[in-house]
Design a protein around this motif. Structure first.
Motif, PDB file in Angstrom:
ATOM      1  N   UNK A  50       0.700  -1.286   0.018  1.00 22.71           N
ATOM      2  CA  UNK A  50       0.121  -0.023  -0.075  1.00 22.71           C
ATOM      3  C   UNK A  50       0.778   1.332  -0.005  1.00 22.71           C
ATOM      4  N   UNK A  51       0.344   2.282  -0.569  1.00 25.09           N
ATOM      5  CA  UNK A  51       1.201   3.621  -0.665  1.00 25.09           C
ATOM      6  C   UNK A  51       1.149   4.168   0.578  1.00 25.09           C
ATOM      7  N   UNK A  52       0.269   4.272   1.544  1.00 20.42           N
ATOM      8  CA  UNK A  52       0.313   4.736   2.782  1.00 20.42           C
ATOM      9  C   UNK A  52       1.242   4.046   3.536  1.00 20.42           C
ATOM     10  N   UNK A  53       1.392   2.968   3.617  1.00 18.80           N
ATOM     11  CA  UNK A  53       2.374   2.050   4.274  1.00 18.80           C
ATOM     12  C   UNK A  53       3.909   2.320   4.008  1.00 18.80           C
ATOM     13  N   UNK A  54       4.120   2.569   2.593  1.00 17.49           N
ATOM     14  CA  UNK A  54       5.357   2.956   1.883  1.00 17.49           C
ATOM     15  C   UNK A  54       5.808   4.083   2.664  1.00 17.49           C
ATOM     16  N   UNK A  55       4.945   5.405   2.713  1.00 14.32           N
ATOM     17  CA  UNK A  55       5.201   6.596   3.428  1.00 14.32           C
ATOM     18  C   UNK A  55       5.818   6.537   4.906  1.00 14.32           C
ATOM     19  N   UNK A  56       4.740   5.544   5.570  1.00 10.77           N
ATOM     20  CA  UNK A  56       5.102   5.146   7.072  1.00 10.77           C
ATOM     21  C   UNK A  56       6.535   4.644   7.233  1.00 10.77           C
ATOM     22  N   UNK A  57       6.667   3.640   6.237  1.00 12.07           N
ATOM     23  CA  UNK A  57       7.940   2.871   6.443  1.00 12.07           C
ATOM     24  C   UNK A  57       9.403   3.693   5.904  1.00 12.07           C
ATOM     25  N   UNK A  58       9.040   4.596   5.180  1.00 10.96           N
ATOM     26  CA  UNK A  58      10.037   5.599   4.698  1.00 10.96           C
ATOM     27  C   UNK A  58      10.337   6.851   5.914  1.00 10.96           C
ATOM     28  N   UNK A  59       9.138   7.024   6.571  1.00  9.00           N
ATOM     29  CA  UNK A  59       9.240   7.945   7.652  1.00  9.00           C
ATOM     30  C   UNK A  59      10.147   7.488   8.749  1.00  9.00           C
ATOM     31  N   UNK A  60       9.670   6.316   9.097  1.00  9.09           N
ATOM     32  CA  UNK A  60      10.444   5.362  10.376  1.00  9.09           C
ATOM     33  C   UNK A  60      11.864   5.362   9.905  1.00  9.09           C
ATOM     34  N   UNK A  61      12.407   4.919   8.924  1.00  4.57           N
ATOM     35  CA  UNK A  61      13.660   4.554   8.461  1.00  4.57           C
ATOM     36  C   UNK A  61      14.403   6.264   8.360  1.00  4.57           C
ATOM     37  N   UNK A  62      13.651   7.124   8.103  1.00  4.77           N
ATOM     38  CA  UNK A  62      14.427   8.720   8.280  1.00  4.77           C
ATOM     39  C   UNK A  62      14.316   8.850   9.611  1.00  4.77           C
ATOM     40  N   UNK A  63      13.478   8.604  10.703  1.00  2.77           N
ATOM     41  CA  UNK A  63      13.501   8.815  11.942  1.00  2.77           C
ATOM     42  C   UNK A  63      14.730   8.114  12.519  1.00  2.77           C
ATOM     43  N   UNK A  64      14.746   6.794  12.285  1.00  3.88           N
ATOM     44  CA  UNK A  64      15.967   6.237  12.762  1.00  3.88           C
ATOM     45  C   UNK A  64      17.093   6.437  12.323  1.00  3.88           C
ATOM     46  N   UNK A  65      17.466   6.928  11.263  1.00  3.31           N
ATOM     47  CA  UNK A  65      18.321   7.720  10.741  1.00  3.31           C
ATOM     48  C   UNK A  65      18.933   8.739  11.223  1.00  3.31           C
ATOM     49  N   UNK A  66      17.752   9.698  11.620  1.00  2.00           N
ATOM     50  CA  UNK A  66      18.094  10.882  12.246  1.00  2.00           C
ATOM     51  C   UNK A  66      18.496  10.764  13.738  1.00  2.00           C
ATOM     52  N   UNK A  67      18.165   9.699  14.228  1.00  2.00           N
ATOM     53  CA  UNK A  67      18.439   9.312  15.601  1.00  2.00           C
ATOM     54  C   UNK A  67      19.795   8.724  15.724  1.00  2.00           C
TER      55      UNK A  67
END
Length: 143
Positions: free
Chosen positions: A119-136
């Motif tokens: 799903x498109x929404x899930x992809x956005x959530x996955x990418x957001x979580x990956x970005x959040x982990x990378x920032x942390x």
């Protein structure tokens, strides 16, 4: 802007990471991020100048932004920082932020657990979580 009743408040170790991100975004939106990060220094023009008064207003607004987002139980740890939002921000990080190898291992596990389920929404959530982990991870590395 969220109403005060909708603001997630800092409770301690358990929610510091999410709280810090929300507070950082709120500070950026209010034009106060540089103030809480300590980049916005007091001008040398004297306490009666317009520049100094504007800086003092930003400082007070930044402190209010942070304190409003804290539970009463966490406020006891920040006495003495009422006029130093950058010091307050750094003190909260020193009290509650994960750092070091333990935080890196935790973030690696969180990264390994990220899954795309479709799903498109899930992809956005996955990418957001990956970005959040990378920032942390980046903040952890800087520490």
């Amino acid at each position: 802007m969220a109403k005060d009743t909708e603001i997630t408040k800092l409770q301690g170790d358990g929610n510091y990471g999410a709280w810090e991100l929300r507070a950082r975004v709120a500070a950026r939106s209010a034009g106060l991020l540089e103030t809480i990060l300590g980049v916005d220094q007091a001008p040398t023009t004297g306490p009666n100048s317009k520049l100094y008064k504007a800086w003092k207003n930003r400082r007070d607004a930044a402190t209010e932004l942070i304190v409003k987002r804290m539970e009463d139980s966490t406020l006891t740890h920040v006495r003495g920082y009422e006029e130093d939002p950058a010091g307050l921000w750094a003190h909260l990080a020193s009290l509650y932020a994960d750092s070091g190898v333990g935080a890196a291992v935790r973030l690696l596990r969180e990264f390994a657990a990220v899954k795309y389920r479709g799903g498109v929404d899930d992809m956005a959530k996955v990418m957001g979580r990956i970005r959040s982990i990378a920032d942390e991870l980046e903040r952890n590395h800087e520490d």
